[in-house]
Design a protein around this motif. Structure first.
Motif, PDB file in Angstrom:
ATOM      1  N   HIS A 118      46.494 -19.520  45.319  1.00 56.14           N
ATOM      2  CA  HIS A 118      45.036 -19.587  45.457  1.00 56.14           C
ATOM      3  C   HIS A 118      44.588 -18.884  46.739  1.00 56.14           C
ATOM      4  CE1 HIS A 118      46.445 -23.545  43.758  1.00 56.14           C
ATOM      5  NE2 HIS A 118      45.731 -23.078  42.756  1.00 56.14           N
TER       6      HIS A 118
ATOM      7  N   ASP B  42      45.893 -19.721  50.427  1.00 58.05           N
ATOM      8  CA  ASP B  42      47.327 -20.026  50.447  1.00 58.05           C
ATOM      9  C   ASP B  42      48.138 -18.878  51.039  1.00 58.05           C
ATOM     10  OD1 ASP B  42      47.065 -22.498  49.218  1.00 58.05           O
ATOM     11  OD2 ASP B  42      47.353 -21.702  47.192  1.00 58.05           O
TER      12      ASP B  42
ATOM     13  N   HIS C 224      51.235 -24.009  42.637  1.00 60.55           N
ATOM     14  CA  HIS C 224      52.091 -23.433  43.685  1.00 60.55           C
ATOM     15  C   HIS C 224      53.527 -23.317  43.168  1.00 60.55           C
ATOM     16  CE1 HIS C 224      49.375 -24.814  47.301  1.00 60.55           C
ATOM     17  NE2 HIS C 224      48.694 -24.220  46.338  1.00 60.55           N
TER      18      HIS C 224
END
Ligand SMILES: [Zn+2]
Length: 841
Positions: A66, A69, A184
């Motif tokens: 994202h 990140d 993730h």
């Protein structure tokens, strides 16, 4: 942004070689007068960076799930300290997150986050790209992420971007062994798989065309968390975030913080570096040296290409350490030098640098022209050479379109060429999208300090990809609009060395007329007790934008799905708009016109000659009943879901400020609602909280919507006491499955029964999740009414808590009512109705 770079590369390259056929003379330019004017500090920094970029032929890619990140610090260090080409690649636009600054959610939030990411990348000196996978909200497992994305589809997109962008090194914050956000974990696995798949001609062979080839990444690094020890055999790269950038005089991590702050919808971010360093330390559990210093960033080498050069030390400070190009390739990307020294040493002598670059580019073109044309890395370095020449010459080309472009129409675009350098230059040509724009104007030379402006009449292709509204084009490649390129070719007076100054900008492409609902969609109404129409009237606002260069006039008409609205004056508005003007029209849909069968309202703008595209806004009818004579005050959060819902319920309501909470008599309100995360967005409420508790104790009904644990739990450092009247501590637990079963713990409790009897149907068709930051500990005064859990997990019981307090009541709910209210989930309206009716007749 996708692949625009390589497109530019090919065009500039063709143009450059075409220009060379005109003139190939080489002479010593060192006789040129040295720079006398002083460079501005910004120009000096840009030139330095452009010259440093010539010394590093490698590409470093940071992969992230994202926006925010990405490891901004390492990207900044690799670009600013080493001159590497840096790109960031994001799996999603982050559209499933919360919005800390405004009402936009989902695709609208994604469009904002894409732009925030571009702003952050601008500071990082990196180039952002997106896989465009859907961010469906928080997930706990990799499998859930792949269920939405498709494992193969996600991998296919990542492999394609790696083959296009050709990174030598990939770094990522995400590890396959970390147990965090499912998206993730899925991204971490795809990176490992793509490392091999991008080099494998049997994987996604359909991609191998139009210049896309297999690509072998040399190294993959994964961030080592906290004090986590790496095994003895693991090679580690350590980046020091506290190091200062000697050219800009600012710490690399300070710049990384500035980039992070661009992700404003994900804030609030630390305002100072000291605050950032402290928060980082608390978060990572890493000691990290002196106060105000960040801990070292450590990466472990987890994958290497076969035959790749080893890192020269077990603990290196660059991901590129020891990498070598094959000799033939290295010969194409030799960095120009003067007297054996890099050009960065001559940053204060731009005229000298420009002369050397001109000679050197002609020389390498003569020796290696064809080879460079066929070698993407050499071609990329050639483009950096052009940028360096632009920076050294002080010539800046800029493009400013007037508003958005409309397919099939002509728009004026202003091109400004300014010479901030010290040399008079001759103009070879000036093109916009390959079309000459300066020839007929007699633009032949540009002396030092001169600025010229041109208007180009740009004809937007009929089939140009639309980008407006941004949310609608998030996934179809139109999310950033079209790229417009201007290219100028110059030569230095008394000499024939040519140099190219390119310029690019993104511009939005829109329909001629844009119709949009300003009020949240859908239109929601509830039964009215007025005995006539059956439903509450609904207000809504519609925006009409004229993107054309001509005025328009017409009538804006409303239809229910079942047919025209008859007999009401409010169904038609006359619209007159000048060129590029917009207006809002307010409509009231009478309660008498609404019923369950009328699925939506359609808008059309029309005149004698034309009808512009219609817009459909769905109508949701919910049978939520409320107690009589309610007066609700609310402190609004980030969006308008709460006021819209209270209107739909036909309840008298008033938005109040924290000041009004402090100073006004709250006893006139039957309920006061503290919307989502207000104790964070309006921290001054914490000091006024006692007034709210007193209100409840005196007989009021105080309702608090969800907060994050670190925004709520008592924290002396932030002067935050227990905010609820009784002990109530939040966790970070969520129920992310929007269909997770709901069980009533106290099915007979009045909050679940009056005036609306809640049942399983009220929890059907939920959106994104059940709730987040569930309470983990609460005083026995609280009644926990419902429980829910994700598959295979223990039930969370704190989603809806209610307690008597003095003569009044206190309700805390961590369920995501706002998403359900704005999505028109009928059960959410019924539950809100029960909350504001609680304790009333
Ligand atoms: Zn994330």
């Amino acid at each position: 942004m996708k692949s625009s770079k390589s497109r530019l590369g090919r065009n500039v390259h063709r143009l450059f070689f075409a220009a060379l056929t005109i003139s190939l003379s080489i002479s010593a330019l060192y006789a040129q007068p040295a720079s006398t004017a002083t460079q501005s500090p910004e120009d000096r920094v840009s030139l330095y960076q452009a010259l440093l970029d010539l010394q590093n032929p490698w590409t470093v890619m940071c992969v992230a799930a994202h926006p925010d990140d990405e490891d901004g610090t390492s990207l900044i260090v690799m670009r600013r300290k080493y001159g590497a080409h840096t790109v960031s690649l994001f799996s999603t636009f982050g559209e499933g997150g919360q919005n800390a600054i405004g009402p936009e959610l989902y695709e609208e939030l994604g469009a904002i986050r894409a732009r925030e990411t571009m702003a952050a990348a601008e500071i990082q000196g990196s180039e952002p790209h997106f896989l465009g996978l859907k961010d469906f909200g928080y997930s706990k497992t990799r499998d859930e992420a792949f269920k939405f994305w498709g494992h193969e589809e996600g991998l296919r997109r990542m492999v394609l971007e790696i083959r296009r962008l050709r990174p030598d090194v990939i770094i990522t914050n995400h590890s396959v062994t970390n147990n965090d956000h499912g998206q993730h974990q899925a991204t971490a696995l795809m990176v490992v798989e793509a490392f091999d798949a991008a080099a494998d001609p049997n994987k996604f062979p359909e991609q191998l065309k139009d210049g896309v080839t297999t690509w072998q990444v040399q190294r993959l690094f994964v961030r080592v968390r906290g004090n986590q020890a790496a095994s003895d055999s693991t090679s580690i790269v350590t980046i020091d975030p506290n190091e200062k950038d000697p050219v800009r005089g600012v710490g690399y991590a300070e710049e990384a913080l500035r980039a992070l702050q661009q992700h404003a919808t994900q804030g609030p971010w630390p305002k100072t570096f000291a605050e950032y360093a402290n928060r980082f330390r608390a978060f990572s559990g890493q000691p990290g040296g002196a106060t105000g210093q960040l801990p070292m960033i450590r990466y472990a080498l987890v994958r290497e290409a076969k035959g790749s050069a080893p890192l020269s030390a077990k603990e290196s400070h660059s991901f590129l350490d020891g990498l070598r190009l094959p000799d033939a390739e290295a010969a194409l990307v030799v960095a120009p030098q003067i007297g054996g020294k890099p050009l960065t040493d001559y940053v204060d002598k731009p005229a000298t640098v420009l002369a050397e670059l001109s000679v050197s580019s002609v020389e390498t073109s003569r020796q290696h022209g064809t080879a460079i044309a066929n070698q993407p890395r050499a071609l990329a370095m050639r483009n950096r050479m052009f940028r360096a020449m632009g920076a050294a010459s002080g010539i800046i080309v800029s493009i400013s379109p007037k508003g958005v472009l409309v397919p099939g129409t002509v728009t004026d675009i202003t091109i400004t060429v300014s010479n901030n350098g010290t040399l008079t230059t001759q103009v070879g040509r000036l093109d916009l999208e390959g079309k000459p724009i300066a020839a007929e104007t007699g633009f032949q030379s540009l002396s030092a300090g001169e600025k010229r402006t041109f208007i180009a009449h740009y004809n937007t292709p009929v089939n140009a990809q639309l980008s407006v509204p941004h949310a609608e084009h998030l996934y179809d490649g139109g999310e950033f609009g079209s790229r417009l390129k201007a290219v100028a070719v110059f030569s230095i007076v008394h000499d024939s060395h040519q140099f190219v100054v390119p310029s690019e900008t993104n511009v939005d492409i829109a329909r001629p007329i844009e119709l949009a609902s300003v009020s949240t969609s859908p239109i929601v109404t509830t039964p009215a007790n007025d005995g006539k129409c059956g439903f509450h009237p609904v207000d809504f606002k519609l925006r009409v934008s004229n993107n054309q260069n001509d005025a328009i006039s017409g009538a804006l008409r409303l239809f229910l799905t079942t047919g025209p609205i008859t007999g009401r004056g409010s169904s038609t508005r006359k619209v007159e708009l000048r060129a590029r003007e917009k207006t809002d029209a307010l409509f009231t849909l009478d309660g008498c016109q609404l019923s369950k069968s009328q699925g939506g309202v359609t808008f059309i703008l029309e005149n004698q000659t034309k009808t512009w595209p219609a817009l459909l806004v769905p109508i949701v009818v919910t049978n939520a009943k409320v107690a009589t004579d309610l007066r609700v005050a609310y402190i609004r959060g980030f969006d308008f879901s709460l006021p819209n819902a209270l209107n739909a319920l036909g309840v008298e309501s008033k938005e109040v400020s924290v000041d009004e909470i402090r100073t006004s008599d709250l006893s006139k309100f039957t309920s006061v609602i503290v919307d989502n995360r207000v104790y964070e967005s309006k921290p001054e409420l914490i000091a006024a909280n006692q007034k709210l508790l007193d209100y409840a104790q005196a007989g009021g009904n105080l309702i608090v919507f969800y907060h994050k644990s670190d925004e709520w739990n008592p924290d002396p450092r932030r002067n935050r006491p227990q905010l609820a009247p009784y002990k109530l501590l939040l966790s970070n637990e969520r129920v992310t499955d929007e269909n997770a079963p709901i069980t009533f713990i106290e099915p007979d409790h009045p909050l679940l029964n009056v005036p609306n009897k809640m049942g399983q149907d009220d929890f059907k068709d939920w959106i994104q999740e059940r709730g987040l930051y569930y309470p983990r500990e609460w005083d026995p005064q609280f009644h926990a009414l419902v429980q829910s859990n994700d598959p295979g997990e223990a039930p969370l019981k704190g989603g809806l808590l209610v307690a008597d307090y003095g003569r009044g009541h206190y309700i805390y709910t961590s369920m995501v009512w706002y998403r359900e209210l704005r999505g028109g989930v009928p059960g959410a309206y019924r539950m809100l109705a029960n909350m504001i009716s609680y304790g009333r007749k």
